[in-house]
Scaffold this motif. Structure first.
Motif, mmCIF file in Angstrom:
data_model
loop_
_atom_site.group_PDB
_atom_site.id
_atom_site.type_symbol
_atom_site.label_atom_id
_atom_site.label_comp_id
_atom_site.label_asym_id
_atom_site.label_seq_id
_atom_site.Cartn_x
_atom_site.Cartn_y
_atom_site.Cartn_z
ATOM 1 N N ILE A 1 2.595 -1.379 4.509
ATOM 2 C CA ILE A 1 2.229 0.022 4.404
ATOM 3 C C ILE A 1 3.481 0.992 4.039
ATOM 4 O O ILE A 1 4.586 0.993 4.993
ATOM 5 C CB ILE A 1 1.081 0.691 5.128
ATOM 6 C CG1 ILE A 1 0.256 -0.568 5.413
ATOM 7 C CG2 ILE A 1 0.670 2.023 4.765
ATOM 8 C CD1 ILE A 1 -0.840 0.094 6.534
ATOM 9 N N ALA B 1 1.386 5.444 0.077
ATOM 10 C CA ALA B 1 0.698 6.621 0.794
ATOM 11 C C ALA B 1 0.396 7.764 -0.236
ATOM 12 O O ALA B 1 1.187 7.725 -1.289
ATOM 13 C CB ALA B 1 1.644 7.132 1.886
ATOM 14 N N MET C 1 -2.051 5.953 6.321
ATOM 15 C CA MET C 1 -2.909 4.992 5.633
ATOM 16 C C MET C 1 -3.446 3.758 6.750
ATOM 17 O O MET C 1 -4.377 3.322 6.617
ATOM 18 C CB MET C 1 -2.041 4.230 4.597
ATOM 19 C CG MET C 1 -1.664 5.178 3.205
ATOM 20 S SD MET C 1 -3.396 5.724 2.685
ATOM 21 C CE MET C 1 -4.033 4.253 2.143
ATOM 22 N N GLN D 1 -6.445 5.426 8.444
ATOM 23 C CA GLN D 1 -7.294 5.346 7.309
ATOM 24 C C GLN D 1 -7.909 3.974 7.115
ATOM 25 O O GLN D 1 -9.140 3.872 7.180
ATOM 26 C CB GLN D 1 -7.206 5.903 6.001
ATOM 27 C CG GLN D 1 -6.901 7.652 6.295
ATOM 28 C CD GLN D 1 -8.290 8.405 6.318
ATOM 29 O OE1 GLN D 1 -9.263 7.991 5.962
ATOM 30 N NE2 GLN D 1 -8.190 9.537 6.958
ATOM 31 N N TRP D 2 -7.300 2.905 6.769
ATOM 32 C CA TRP D 2 -7.526 1.686 6.302
ATOM 33 C C TRP D 2 -7.474 0.710 7.275
ATOM 34 O O TRP D 2 -8.321 -0.216 7.264
ATOM 35 C CB TRP D 2 -6.676 1.523 5.087
ATOM 36 C CG TRP D 2 -7.211 2.073 3.848
ATOM 37 C CD1 TRP D 2 -7.871 3.170 3.716
ATOM 38 C CD2 TRP D 2 -6.857 1.584 2.333
ATOM 39 N NE1 TRP D 2 -8.094 3.559 2.380
ATOM 40 C CE2 TRP D 2 -7.442 2.718 1.518
ATOM 41 C CE3 TRP D 2 -5.905 0.627 1.892
ATOM 42 C CZ2 TRP D 2 -7.266 2.660 0.209
ATOM 43 C CZ3 TRP D 2 -5.805 0.516 0.666
ATOM 44 C CH2 TRP D 2 -6.600 1.605 -0.291
ATOM 45 N N SER E 1 -12.190 7.674 -1.028
ATOM 46 C CA SER E 1 -11.822 7.290 0.498
ATOM 47 C C SER E 1 -12.984 7.562 1.225
ATOM 48 O O SER E 1 -12.905 7.298 2.565
ATOM 49 C CB SER E 1 -10.595 8.117 1.249
ATOM 50 O OG SER E 1 -9.343 7.906 0.300
ATOM 51 N N GLY F 1 -3.061 2.007 -3.658
ATOM 52 C CA GLY F 1 -2.695 3.392 -2.833
ATOM 53 C C GLY F 1 -3.849 4.275 -3.590
ATOM 54 O O GLY F 1 -4.521 4.156 -4.342
ATOM 55 N N ILE G 1 0.578 -1.175 -0.018
ATOM 56 C CA ILE G 1 -0.134 -0.159 -0.084
ATOM 57 C C ILE G 1 0.921 1.147 -0.050
ATOM 58 O O ILE G 1 1.734 1.492 0.836
ATOM 59 C CB ILE G 1 -1.083 -0.109 1.085
ATOM 60 C CG1 ILE G 1 -1.777 -1.351 1.107
ATOM 61 C CG2 ILE G 1 -1.835 1.475 1.255
ATOM 62 C CD1 ILE G 1 -2.740 -1.439 2.438
ATOM 63 N N SER H 1 -12.476 7.304 5.540
ATOM 64 C CA SER H 1 -12.305 6.340 4.782
ATOM 65 C C SER H 1 -13.796 5.299 4.932
ATOM 66 O O SER H 1 -13.915 4.339 3.998
ATOM 67 C CB SER H 1 -11.442 5.306 5.488
ATOM 68 O OG SER H 1 -11.320 5.197 6.862
#
Length: 665
Positions: free
Chosen positions: A160, A120, A129, A132-133, A404, A210, A118, A140
């Motif tokens: 990440i 950024a 990230m 967010q994820w 997102s 990403g 992933i 997100s």
């Protein structure tokens, strides 16, 4: 987010074949102390509370800013030809940074084969990230990474990445300032590739993805290392930001010019590192952020916000109030002017359009139609150049940030079957240009294509119907208990979800579906019933799959995974699943002289109709009392179509249930 999760699952499902080894612990993360400056001018992590998760690795003698001949990868294994190493400038080796989590699986050589990589975004890092994820935020719309999530850490090893030039990776503000080599996106990717291969021993990625500039890097991964990954999913990225993308290039040139307009920048020529942070060109950086924030959101969205919400993002050389420009002024203190300028300049000459044919991975491009930074027309051109790429796109009130966002979680599932058909027509005929085709539909999809052929007869050459709904009618009111009748199929509910829920919740269907346990789901999906007291298992007459298959396991595991996933995702699935019953039956009303069923004799195209002899759901006994598939559904339909002179072939598959394509492929 719902769309993002679904597409991630599809891409990872296609990659699962490469991950059959035994899970093993990850390698040591390396020495952070040796790679990190003792007193960094700018922070190593955007989310300080997560900084303990970030690890660092040095890539010695890496050449930054050199040439990359993609036909000769051996020449740039350690950076571009003719590039400059940080060591030659008196600094330490190039530093990479990452967060790793999940379950690595290894091949016979001990290399990891199930990585999800992933990248950024422009101003973000691995901790952003992660927030967010992994944790999930309002932006997100919920968690994407974790046990039983779309990116399942029980099955995948997630890495990440920080990108060269900001936060934990090597950057100008580490000490070199403007002497730091001007890097490009290929430098970002190759430096992290070296870390993944040399340090973490990642031999293959199931997926590289990403958002925003992280998606831009995703494209670069695909052209630089086409055999490294199974899937690519760029979310809101670009394959060009040079003059071939005038709007994007213009936007970031304005940001750069805003930074360089700062009096302190002009006074020092950008050599300000001997001064305290408070005397750096922070106002120019704030001005630059204000430029981006103006265009990053949809103008309609911005124009509808109250001024007190907008003014903190508006830059002022002389703020009239403490609130004016407060947000961008605070944000500016987190960044360094040269760091951002070098990041902007990395995109000024970037264009890999001529190389997109090198991509071998299954690719899904996701983009926002009203993105004002990385425009939609460029994304469409990219999809045309990437071999076999799929494309998902939608509009969003927050424009560039839309992919997102919360997706469908905040949207009502209330819609009609005819509206679904309009979407199909818009995609297949208007967008893909397929003017006429044979259409196949299974279950609810069978009813959808039956109605589609009636609405768009010139677009359909024939129909293949697998256990289709739509071949029977229903009463509007249904008795749900002794002495209790509900108006379940009131046409007024078509766009009024609250009214629909108030009536349908009296049946208990939504509550029961949401309360299903993993064992109950597994039993039902595989035609089993279990005594709640003794636990004794006996065959059931209802279920999905009579035979075990990869598809059956995927379908079952997806539904079970919702239990421990985002509760809003589960609720949305339950709502849609239940509302679809209403949507189907509401256009099959006995009292409607123009019901879909009554109009089927208007079809003039060949039809192939298939059912399994153990079909459990048709007819819909719970709502119309019919119980005999042959006598009450198939034969009446055949008689009507034959009398109208229509061509229909019927096949009944033995020892097969509702999912013919799985039970008898």
């Amino acid at each position: 987010m719902r769309r993002l999760i679904g597409t991630v699952l599809l891409l990872l499902a296609s990659a699962a074949g490469a991950t059959a080894q035994t899970p093993a612990a990850p390698p040591p993360a390396g020495s952070a102390a040796a790679a990190v400056p003792a007193t960094p001018l700018t922070a190593l992590c955007s989310q300080q509370r997560l900084c303990n998760l970030k690890m660092f690795y040095q890539v010695p003698d890496f050449r930054i800013g050199g040439r990359y001949d993609l036909s000769a990868p051996a020449t740039w294994a350690n950076g571009g030809v003719g590039g400059t190493t940080l060591e030659s400038l008196g600094s330490g080796p190039l530093r990479t940074a990452y967060i790793a989590l999940g379950t690595p699986q290894r091949n016979a050589e001990g290399e990891i084969t199930n990585a999800v990589v992933i990248n950024a975004f422009y101003s973000g890092d691995a901790t952003d990230m992660y927030a967010q994820w992994v944790e999930g935020t309002g932006l997100s719309g919920g968690s994407v990474i974790g046990p039983n999530r779309a990116i399942d850490t029980n099955r995948y090893y997630v890495v990440i990445l920080d990108g060269l030039g900001l936060w934990g990776a090597s950057k100008p503000s580490d000490g070199l300032g403007q002497k730091f080599p001007q890097y490009g996106y290929m430098d970002l990717v190759q430096a992290n590739y070296r870390m993944l291969r040399d340090h973490l021993k990642v031999a293959r990625a199931a997926l590289v993805t990403g958002v925003s500039m992280g998606a831009t890097q995703t494209y670069v991964w695909g052209v630089m290392h086409p055999d490294f990954m199974n899937g690519l999913m760029p979310v809101g990225g670009t394959t060009q930001s040079d003059g071939g993308d005038p709007v994007g290039n213009w936007t970031f040139q304005l940001m750069s010019s805003a930074i360089e307009s700062d009096p302190q920048w002009r006074a020092t020529g950008g050599n300000y590192y001997h001064l305290p942070k408070a005397q750096h060109p922070n106002r120019g950086v704030a001005f630059g952020w204000s430029v981006l924030l103006l265009t990053g959101f949809d103008f309609d969205f911005r124009s509808q916000q109250p001024w007190d919400k907008v003014q903190p993002d508006v830059f002022y050389w002389k703020p009239p109030t403490p609130q004016a420009g407060a947000a961008v002024n605070s944000r500016a203190l987190l960044f360094d002017a040269v760091d951002l300028l070098w990041r902007n300049r990395a995109g000024e000459t970037y264009n890999i359009n001529a190389e997109l044919g090198r991509i071998k991975a299954r690719t899904l491009v996701m983009h926002i139609e009203n993105d004002q930074w990385l425009t939609f027309d460029r994304a469409k051109r990219t999809v045309e150049k990437v071999p076999g790429a799929d494309f998902v796109h939608e509009t969003s009130p927050v424009a560039h940030y839309g992919m997102s966002g919360p997706g469908n979680l905040d949207k009502s599932p209330a819609r009609t079957m005819e509206e679904m058909r309009q979407v199909v027509h818009g995609l297949v005929v208007d967008q893909l240009g397929v003017k006429k085709a044979a259409y196949m539909g299974h279950s609810m999809g069978g009813q959808l294509v039956l109605g589609y052929a009636l609405t768009y007869p010139d677009a359909v050459s024939k129909l293949i119907l697998e256990a289709p709904a739509g071949l029977e009618e229903y009463p509007r009111e249904v008795t749900v208990a002794p002495g209790k009748t509900l108006d379940l199929f009131n046409p007024a509910y078509a766009h009024d979800f609250a009214a629909w829920a108030a009536t349908w919740d009296q049946t208990g269907l939504r509550a029961r579906e949401k309360a299903q346990t993993a064992q109950q789901i597994d039993d039902f999906y595989h035609f089993r019933t279990r005594d709640p007291v003794t636990g004794a298992v006996t065959p059931s007459k209802s279920g999905y799959f009579l035979r075990d298959s990869e598809y059956a396991r995927l379908h079952t595991n997806q539904r079970i995974g919702m239990i421990s996933g985002d509760p809003r995702e589960l609720q949305q699935w339950v709502d849609v699943f239940t509302f679809d019953i209403y949507a189907m039956v509401s256009e099959l009303q006995e009292s409607d002289p123009k019901s879909l069923y009554k109009r089927l004799t208007e079809l003039k195209i060949p039809i192939f109709l298939a059912f399994g002899d153990k079909e459990p759901f048709i007819p819909g006994a719970a709502f119309n009392g019919r119980t005999d598939l042959s006598r009450q559904v198939i034969l009446p339909f055949m008689r009507r179509m034959t009398a109208a002179g229509r061509e229909v072939q019927v096949k009944i598959y033995p020892d097969t249930a509702h999912f013919i394509h799985t039970d008898d492929p």
